[in-house]
Design a protein around this motif. Structure first.
Motif, PDB file in Angstrom:
ATOM      1  N   LEU A 187       0.820  -1.207   0.000  1.00  0.00           N
ATOM      2  CA  LEU A 187       0.000   0.000   0.000  1.00  0.00           C
ATOM      3  C   LEU A 187       0.858   1.262   0.000  1.00  0.00           C
ATOM      4  CD1 LEU A 187      -2.862  -0.960   2.496  1.00  0.00           C
ATOM      5  CD2 LEU A 187      -3.025  -0.709   0.027  1.00  0.00           C
ATOM      6  N   LEU A 188       1.931   1.268   0.801  1.00  0.00           N
ATOM      7  CA  LEU A 188       2.806   2.441   0.823  1.00  0.00           C
ATOM      8  C   LEU A 188       3.466   2.669  -0.530  1.00  0.00           C
ATOM      9  CD1 LEU A 188       4.524   2.081   4.328  1.00  0.00           C
ATOM     10  CD2 LEU A 188       2.775   3.716   3.637  1.00  0.00           C
ATOM     11  N   ILE A 189       3.998   1.593  -1.103  1.00  0.00           N
ATOM     12  CA  ILE A 189       4.671   1.733  -2.400  1.00  0.00           C
ATOM     13  C   ILE A 189       3.669   2.138  -3.473  1.00  0.00           C
ATOM     14  CG2 ILE A 189       5.937   0.464  -4.170  1.00  0.00           C
ATOM     15  CD1 ILE A 189       7.154  -1.219  -1.925  1.00  0.00           C
ATOM     16  N   THR A 190       2.488   1.515  -3.451  1.00  0.00           N
ATOM     17  CA  THR A 190       1.473   1.843  -4.449  1.00  0.00           C
ATOM     18  C   THR A 190       0.985   3.271  -4.293  1.00  0.00           C
ATOM     19  OG1 THR A 190       0.764  -0.469  -4.485  1.00  0.00           O
ATOM     20  CG2 THR A 190      -0.766   1.170  -5.366  1.00  0.00           C
ATOM     21  N   GLY A 191       0.808   3.737  -3.037  1.00  0.00           N
ATOM     22  CA  GLY A 191       0.384   5.114  -2.830  1.00  0.00           C
ATOM     23  C   GLY A 191       1.391   6.112  -3.388  1.00  0.00           C
ATOM     24  N   PHE A 192       2.686   5.878  -3.121  1.00  0.00           N
ATOM     25  CA  PHE A 192       3.718   6.796  -3.628  1.00  0.00           C
ATOM     26  C   PHE A 192       3.808   6.723  -5.151  1.00  0.00           C
ATOM     27  CE2 PHE A 192       8.179   7.615  -4.764  1.00  0.00           C
ATOM     28  CZ  PHE A 192       8.298   8.917  -4.299  1.00  0.00           C
ATOM     29  N   ALA A 193       3.880   5.488  -5.686  1.00  0.00           N
ATOM     30  CA  ALA A 193       3.980   5.343  -7.139  1.00  0.00           C
ATOM     31  C   ALA A 193       2.704   5.831  -7.826  1.00  0.00           C
ATOM     32  CB  ALA A 193       4.253   3.878  -7.494  1.00  0.00           C
ATOM     33  N   GLY A 194       1.545   5.558  -7.206  1.00  0.00           N
ATOM     34  CA  GLY A 194       0.289   6.012  -7.795  1.00  0.00           C
ATOM     35  C   GLY A 194       0.190   7.523  -7.838  1.00  0.00           C
ATOM     36  N   ALA A 195       0.682   8.196  -6.779  1.00  0.00           N
ATOM     37  CA  ALA A 195       0.663   9.666  -6.778  1.00  0.00           C
ATOM     38  C   ALA A 195       1.516  10.223  -7.911  1.00  0.00           C
ATOM     39  CB  ALA A 195       1.147  10.187  -5.431  1.00  0.00           C
ATOM     40  N   LEU A 196       2.705   9.624  -8.118  1.00  0.00           N
ATOM     41  CA  LEU A 196       3.563  10.072  -9.218  1.00  0.00           C
ATOM     42  C   LEU A 196       2.893   9.813 -10.571  1.00  0.00           C
ATOM     43  CD1 LEU A 196       7.079   8.884  -7.968  1.00  0.00           C
ATOM     44  CD2 LEU A 196       6.086  11.173  -7.848  1.00  0.00           C
ATOM     45  N   TRP A 197       2.287   8.649 -10.711  1.00  0.00           N
ATOM     46  CA  TRP A 197       1.649   8.304 -11.988  1.00  0.00           C
ATOM     47  C   TRP A 197       0.463   9.225 -12.281  1.00  0.00           C
ATOM     48  CZ3 TRP A 197       2.308   5.805 -16.362  1.00  0.00           C
ATOM     49  CH2 TRP A 197       1.196   5.505 -17.151  1.00  0.00           C
ATOM     50  N   VAL A 198      -0.376   9.470 -11.268  1.00  0.00           N
ATOM     51  CA  VAL A 198      -1.527  10.347 -11.463  1.00  0.00           C
ATOM     52  C   VAL A 198      -1.070  11.766 -11.772  1.00  0.00           C
ATOM     53  CG1 VAL A 198      -3.508  11.396 -10.285  1.00  0.00           C
ATOM     54  CG2 VAL A 198      -3.086   8.945 -10.061  1.00  0.00           C
ATOM     55  N   ARG A 199      -0.027  12.209 -11.070  1.00  0.00           N
ATOM     56  CA  ARG A 199       0.486  13.556 -11.337  1.00  0.00           C
ATOM     57  C   ARG A 199       1.009  13.669 -12.762  1.00  0.00           C
ATOM     58  NH1 ARG A 199       4.932  16.794  -7.609  1.00  0.00           N
ATOM     59  NH2 ARG A 199       4.906  18.735  -8.822  1.00  0.00           N
ATOM     60  N   TRP A 200       1.712  12.650 -13.207  1.00  0.00           N
ATOM     61  CA  TRP A 200       2.231  12.677 -14.580  1.00  0.00           C
ATOM     62  C   TRP A 200       1.083  12.618 -15.591  1.00  0.00           C
ATOM     63  CZ3 TRP A 200       2.032   9.135 -18.620  1.00  0.00           C
ATOM     64  CH2 TRP A 200       2.866   9.407 -19.717  1.00  0.00           C
ATOM     65  N   SER A 201       0.066  11.821 -15.302  1.00  0.00           N
ATOM     66  CA  SER A 201      -1.057  11.676 -16.230  1.00  0.00           C
ATOM     67  C   SER A 201      -1.894  12.953 -16.311  1.00  0.00           C
ATOM     68  CB  SER A 201      -1.951  10.504 -15.788  1.00  0.00           C
ATOM     69  OG  SER A 201      -1.222   9.294 -15.768  1.00  0.00           O
ATOM     70  N   LEU A 202      -1.950  13.734 -15.228  1.00  0.00           N
ATOM     71  CA  LEU A 202      -2.785  14.930 -15.201  1.00  0.00           C
ATOM     72  C   LEU A 202      -2.010  16.202 -15.532  1.00  0.00           C
ATOM     73  CD1 LEU A 202      -5.028  14.278 -12.059  1.00  0.00           C
ATOM     74  CD2 LEU A 202      -5.572  13.896 -14.463  1.00  0.00           C
ATOM     75  N   ARG A 203      -0.781  16.078 -15.993  1.00  0.00           N
ATOM     76  CA  ARG A 203      -0.030  17.276 -16.354  1.00  0.00           C
ATOM     77  C   ARG A 203      -0.730  18.114 -17.424  1.00  0.00           C
ATOM     78  NH1 ARG A 203       5.978  15.931 -17.838  1.00  0.00           N
ATOM     79  NH2 ARG A 203       4.861  14.337 -19.024  1.00  0.00           N
ATOM     80  N   PRO A 204      -1.274  17.511 -18.489  1.00  0.00           N
ATOM     81  CA  PRO A 204      -1.995  18.350 -19.468  1.00  0.00           C
ATOM     82  C   PRO A 204      -3.169  19.097 -18.843  1.00  0.00           C
ATOM     83  CG  PRO A 204      -1.527  16.171 -20.375  1.00  0.00           C
ATOM     84  CD  PRO A 204      -1.200  16.102 -18.927  1.00  0.00           C
ATOM     85  N   LEU A 205      -3.881  18.450 -17.915  1.00  0.00           N
ATOM     86  CA  LEU A 205      -5.003  19.123 -17.263  1.00  0.00           C
ATOM     87  C   LEU A 205      -4.514  20.277 -16.393  1.00  0.00           C
ATOM     88  CD1 LEU A 205      -8.049  19.084 -16.885  1.00  0.00           C
ATOM     89  CD2 LEU A 205      -7.735  17.528 -14.954  1.00  0.00           C
TER      90      LEU A 205
END
Length: 488
Positions: A187-205
């Motif tokens: 959960l900790l690793i997924t939360g950190f990696a997920g935050a980075l992934w979501v941030r990268w995915s929402l850069r255009p927005l």
């Protein structure tokens, strides 16, 4: 009592949702694994119970007695060295426990007493176990939890065999500990990696939001507007890409509309300036001819005289209106004003003197500082600003109204305040009181007894041209116009 505070940003919500879904999945997998392992190990324990049978509890029947051949065979089969450590055995006759023992951990130690002490509750629970060959779980006070199986003995008694659940519980607890550690780390690793992934995915927005923020900070009400660069385009197949494309197209339409509006304003401003300039000469000519006709020595019929007087009065009023419209057009066009030190105190004294002559039935008072107040600006325009404010107070208040003009400075700003105790400005026109052609008494204006509704708009335009502003606070019995001007 406040409820839970949920994340506000889309990025935080997506990350939190991802972690919550993973946590639910891990919990479901963990619970299923624990239940399955517990059932599997308990089944193996039940199988061992079936294999062991009633050998150990049967051997308890003749302990300490002379053995027959039959009993000797049972004793040999019930030798504790052939039983797993912790094996429990009990013999019941007529529902009463007559013997109960447990195999010690050291089966070679023959000096250890095999008997176990049972409480009354333990005896009742043992007596309640049906002899149907099915294993059940019991908690014995001195031995913890056991898996027990009851069967009918050869002498009409009931023999109960039990195996401890300690090994099963230890294995299950170990699995639970491993799951908690592994799933927590996941959960900790997924939360950190997920935050980075979501941030990268929402850069255009985020770039679209930044562009929208810059657009929202632009003054779009008037003048020429230059919109910021468009939001970067992204994959049009994605939702964010379609949003960026639609947003950029909308900005294009807005920019075109603003360009057309600005061009229309420029044309209208140019028309007003040109029309006002061109009308000044014919209006002055009409007024001059009317005044000349009134001075003719020959007798003129009264009706003609009245008509000539009305022509002269209306041409004068039209000349004032044309001059005001020309002034507003020049101020809108950004024509530079004169920039020189102006003694505001002297302007106020002259304006009050003129107001007293025009409105002797009003009470005019002054509140001036001991030292002269000087500002930088156009003396003629500031004099017109004062004259319009005092004329507004004179024309829209009854006789006997007290009008006070105050000049003061503070915080690097010069304040010119005109206050009267008249009936006040009607609430419905206060929001647009500084707009052009706003008149409090429409019927009076239409009959020719009022102005064109340009006086206060000239006050606002002159104040803004000097880098200041004007505000209104009005209620019945108190009306205050406050002009703020930068100091010299």
């Amino acid at each position: 009592m406040r409820g839970p505070r949920w994340p506000h940003t889309l990025r935080a919500r997506l990350t939190a949702g991802l972690v919550v879904l993973l946590a639910v999945s891990c919990a479901a997998v963990g619970v299923a694994a624990v239940i399955e392992l517990d059932g599997f190990l308990t089944g193996r324990l039940d199988q061992q119970l079936t294999e062991v049978g009633t050998q150990f509890p049967a051997s308890l029947e003749h302990k300490g007695q002379t053995l027959t051949d039959h009993d000797a065979d049972d004793r040999e089969r019930g030798d504790t060295r052939r039983q797993a450590p912790g094996t429990f055995g009990a013999r019941l006759v007529d529902g009463t426990v007559t013997n109960a023992a447990v195999v010690p951990a050291d089966k070679d130690d023959t000096t250890t007493d095999l008997k176990v002490t049972l409480t009354a509750r333990d005896r009742r629970e043992l007596a309640a176990v049906p002899a149907d060959g099915r294993a059940r779980t019991l908690r014995l006070s001195s031995l913890d939890r056991y898996r027990v199986l009851a069967a009918q003995g050869r002498d009409g008694d009931v023999l109960i065999t039990g195996l401890p659940l300690e090994s099963v519980e230890a294995t299950v607890h170990r699995l639970e500990t491993v799951e908690a550690i592994v799933f927590g780390a996941a959960l900790l690793i997924t939360g950190f990696a997920g935050a980075l992934w979501v941030r990268w995915s929402l850069r255009p927005l985020s770039r679209v939001a930044a562009t929208a923020t810059r657009v929202s900070e632009l003054p779009l009400a008037s003048g020429e507007v230059t919109l910021p660069p468009r939001a970067p385009e992204s994959d049009p197949r994605s939702e964010v890409g379609r949003l960026a494309g639609a947003f950029n197209r909308m900005l294009g339409h807005v920019e075109d509309a603003l360009t057309h509006r600005h061009a229309s304003e420029e044309r209208l401003r140019s028309f007003a300036a040109d029309a006002s300039h061109e009308l000044r000469t014919p209006v002055a000519s009409i007024r001059g001819h009317a005044e000349l006709a009134l001075l003719h020595p020959d007798p003129v019929p009264p009706k003609v005289t009245r008509a000539l007087e009305r022509i002269a009065a209306e041409s004068t009023r039209m000349g004032v209106m044309v001059d005001e419209m020309l002034l507003l057009a020049r101020l809108d066009a950004g024509r530079p004003l004169e920039r020189s030190p102006v003694d505001l105190t002297h302007l106020v004294l002259d304006a009050i003197s003129d107001a007293r002559a025009a409105g002797p039935d009003h009470r005019w008072t002054l509140q001036l500082p001991e030292e002269p107040v000087t500002v930088t600006g156009d003396a003629h325009r500031l004099q017109q600003l004062l004259a319009n404010l005092l004329a507004n107070a004179r024309l829209h208040t009854p006789a006997g109204t007290k009008v006070t003009v105050t000049v003061e400075t503070g915080d690097g700003v010069t304040y010119l305040v005109v206050h009267d105790d008249g009936p006040g400005v009607p609430p419905e026109i206060q929001p647009g009181v500084f707009e052009r052609f706003t008149r409090a008494d429409r019927r009076r204006a239409d009959s020719g007894g009022g102005g064109a509704g340009l006086g206060l708009s000239i006050v606002s335009a002159v104040a803004e041209a000097h880098g200041g502003s004007v505000t209104l606070e009005s209620r019945p019995g108190s009306t205050t116009f406050t002009v703020q001007l930068p100091p010299a």
